[in-house]
Scaffold this active site. Sequence first.
Site, PDB file in Angstrom:
ATOM      1  N   SER B 215       0.811  -1.140  -0.083  1.00  0.00           N
ATOM      2  CA  SER B 215      -0.116  -0.172  -0.043  1.00  0.00           C
ATOM      3  C   SER B 215       0.543   1.073   0.025  1.00  0.00           C
ATOM      4  CB  SER B 215      -0.810   0.219   1.344  1.00  0.00           C
ATOM      5  OG  SER B 215      -1.819   1.627   1.533  1.00  0.00           O
ATOM      6  N   HIS B 229      -1.627   7.287  -5.357  1.00  0.00           N
ATOM      7  CA  HIS B 229      -1.884   5.915  -4.337  1.00  0.00           C
ATOM      8  C   HIS B 229      -1.678   4.405  -4.866  1.00  0.00           C
ATOM      9  CE1 HIS B 229      -5.017   3.259  -3.543  1.00  0.00           C
ATOM     10  NE2 HIS B 229      -4.718   2.857  -2.269  1.00  0.00           N
ATOM     11  N   ARG B 233      -2.521  -6.360  -3.240  1.00  0.00           N
ATOM     12  CA  ARG B 233      -3.678  -7.638  -2.146  1.00  0.00           C
ATOM     13  C   ARG B 233      -3.278  -8.745  -2.774  1.00  0.00           C
ATOM     14  NH1 ARG B 233      -7.093  -3.557  -2.650  1.00  0.00           N
ATOM     15  NH2 ARG B 233      -9.143  -4.040  -2.711  1.00  0.00           N
ATOM     16  N   ARG B 394      -2.441  -1.837  13.493  1.00  0.00           N
ATOM     17  CA  ARG B 394      -1.309  -0.850  14.028  1.00  0.00           C
ATOM     18  C   ARG B 394      -1.616   0.889  13.231  1.00  0.00           C
ATOM     19  NH1 ARG B 394       4.254   1.236  11.813  1.00  0.00           N
ATOM     20  NH2 ARG B 394       5.071   0.859  13.858  1.00  0.00           N
TER      21      ARG B 394
END
Lengths: 446, 446
Positions: B215, B229, B233, B394
């Site tokens: 990412s 961006h 995944r 996180r």
Amino acid sequence: MSLRQSMRCCRPAAQALKARRVPPSARAYSTSGAGGGPSSSASSNRALYSSLAVGGFVAGFVVSMGSGFFNRPSAAARCDGVPNVDFIETNGRTWEPVHALEKDDPKNPMRIRMAAWVSNLQEHICKSLEELETAAPPDGEHAPATFLRDHWIRPSGGEGSSCVLAGGRVFEKAGVNVSIVEGKLPKGAQLQMKADHDSIEVSDEPLPYFATGLSIVIHPRSPHAPTVHLNYRYFELCDKKGNPIAWWFGGGTDLTPNYLYPEDAVLFHDTLKTACDQHDEAYYPAYKEWCDKYFAIPHRGETRGIGGIFFDDLTTSSAIHAARAPSRDQIFDFVKSASSAFLPAYIPIVAKRMRQPYTEEERRWQLVRRGRYVEFNLLYDRGTKFGLNIPGARVESILMSLPEVARWEYMTPLGREGSGTREEELQNVLKNPREWASDITGDKKK
Amino acid sequence: MSLRQSMRCCRPAAQALKARRVPPSARAYSTSGAGGGPSSSASSNRALYSSLAVGGFVAGFVVSMGSGFFNRPSAAARCDGVPNVDFIETNGRTWEPVHALEKDDPKNPMRIRMAAWVSNLQEHICKSLEELETAAPPDGEHAPATFLRDHWIRPSGGEGSSCVLAGGRVFEKAGVNVSIVEGKLPKGAQLQMKADHDSIEVSDEPLPYFATGLSIVIHPRSPHAPTVHLNYRYFELCDKKGNPIAWWFGGGTDLTPNYLYPEDAVLFHDTLKTACDQHDEAYYPAYKEWCDKYFAIPHRGETRGIGGIFFDDLTTSSAIHAARAPSRDQIFDFVKSASSAFLPAYIPIVAKRMRQPYTEEERRWQLVRRGRYVEFNLLYDRGTKFGLNIPGARVESILMSLPEVARWEYMTPLGREGSGTREEELQNVLKNPREWASDITGDKKK
């Protein structure tokens, strides 16, 4: 006079002068007695003329004569004596202009009375903030700012007034927003509301509703002056024929400092508690706790600030009232006291902190904290989400609450655990909310 | 070697040198032919030594010798010749270090292969961005920045590597994040996933899952250089015994400029389209449209930027494949091409724009646009919401995507309709997404 007219921001002086003629009964629940401050008609007149001389406009100020007040933080609804600025004693009705009092006739529907209340309070708060802009010492960079006043109409039913001040000497960005909205509530939303309001008979057809409220967010320039938020609203749901079947009030005020000044937190909470206690001693402890829970940022494990009060769905039969069952007028009186307590709870703090010098690192920390403010507003605030989901909603008014500038640092070293810094001191309070009201903590500092 | 070891960021030079020995078969689906760029082993060696000389580290760069390239925007997977920087030809496997190739053995489970792919691509991208920092002309204020590399472990199952660069000369803030997570998926989430994946047999018990991804969000300093961006995944759901019952890939890349440079938008889309078309000509048009829909800010009535590609739930039986039914290896090859196309799609743009002078007003507009970026990420991005809702997530890695600074102006005059400004030009494109790929628009600019 229409609601829209009642929201205009610059009344002729003559009308404002009339506003001074407040019937004694209207002062009945002023809390000025709590601190023993002077609030006589003699001092009122001095305030009036002083206001005229300084600001060129009047909103019916009442002076609080508080010179030397800095050293005496007080629970009373009084403000400190900033040179050349007359502060108001707002924790009552005394500043109310005469047309607002007319609107507040108990014979009028509550929707008219609440809309008039928030519209006049909006104007009063804007003018008080502008006074502070004028009174602030020059910083060589920013001129005293005034509010940009925008009136808007939503074609599908609603109007409002957005007052925004940006780039000021004291206030980096301040938004003071009134909305008066009518619409139709679909079955799903009715069902949700029924959970808190038994009287609602859910209908397959959308039911008419009315909502009006005042919403404020103020971001001062100095990192030592806290951000503040206020929202008070009134909601009414009607049956198909337009007869009210449920009503409630909601709202609150909370303070978001970047640096902890315990005496500021005590003043803020004491002022709100005094306003609450006049009406129901159950209010403050319950609403202080609700505030800490609502203004939480779960993913950060911290609250947004040092709290205040927050409540919703408040009506005669609310559980907090137990058998007391106050009338709608009595609850409205509480909302008036609580919303009137905003200026005396906040202005003394910003007036004191705006003069404090600050470093670049303190400014940086302020912007990091503002990033957290943005996180709360966009991720968790139900009002923001609700507003943005309404087709045709006025986005500029809803997002007015966002700061002018916010900052995100990856793993910021500022406020880190064990750093022993003032930034960490704040973080500790945000992670472990405290009691601040002096008659709860026994911390009477007068 | 464990996955964690494979993510370490500073391999010994000897190992990196070995990375050059790429078997010819690994270059099979390189697109360098499309633009006719040199990608020979001779130029590879020059790149290698140049990299060693400039940056002191190697990641197996392949030079693209593109001097004078500024005037020839190209759909090919090549980069322009910024003085003293050797760019890579990334739209294939040629830069891959040897241990990644070992991991990519088709005998290995896909979770290992994808985790190795994203870990190595992460490192490669970080180093390329650092090279650009070094190559940028001094601005008298910012030193060339390097990435802060943070490895983390989630006790409940997961590890990752967050690479963040802040306060650079070219990049104000850049986050390049890999995560490799295992966990249990409750019934409700299984049911949601079953909608797109027939093979899932929903279980009352939570089922084990595996997810890994890369990412990236990059916010350059110059208002003329766009934010970008990327996210790719791989997801695998298993039965109670741990046997995979469904798998899919997802991801995409999108560009968010503050000022419209049509040639940049064309380069970006052409590069992505070339990567897609190698695998399935149905991909680009569908995923370009999906991207415009996903990266939308409904309350503003605009897209976040000028788009790119976006897809999810991509597996053998996905509707887009019709009767073609590609193997998992073939879909992985597409993901490799698409993610490898990131640098050649983006770096030439930022390398060109970073040298352009800008005004204070242009900077202000950039910060206002970054405010919109924050609005999208916090209000609408499913990844952000999903991440923040995972207990023990996180937070610093998830919110790494937020810009260093963002700005909100009430009713900003910048970009206002009818102003005829460059800011309005951008707004118009965000309100009406366009086709950019040159073989769709017929706009062949080579």
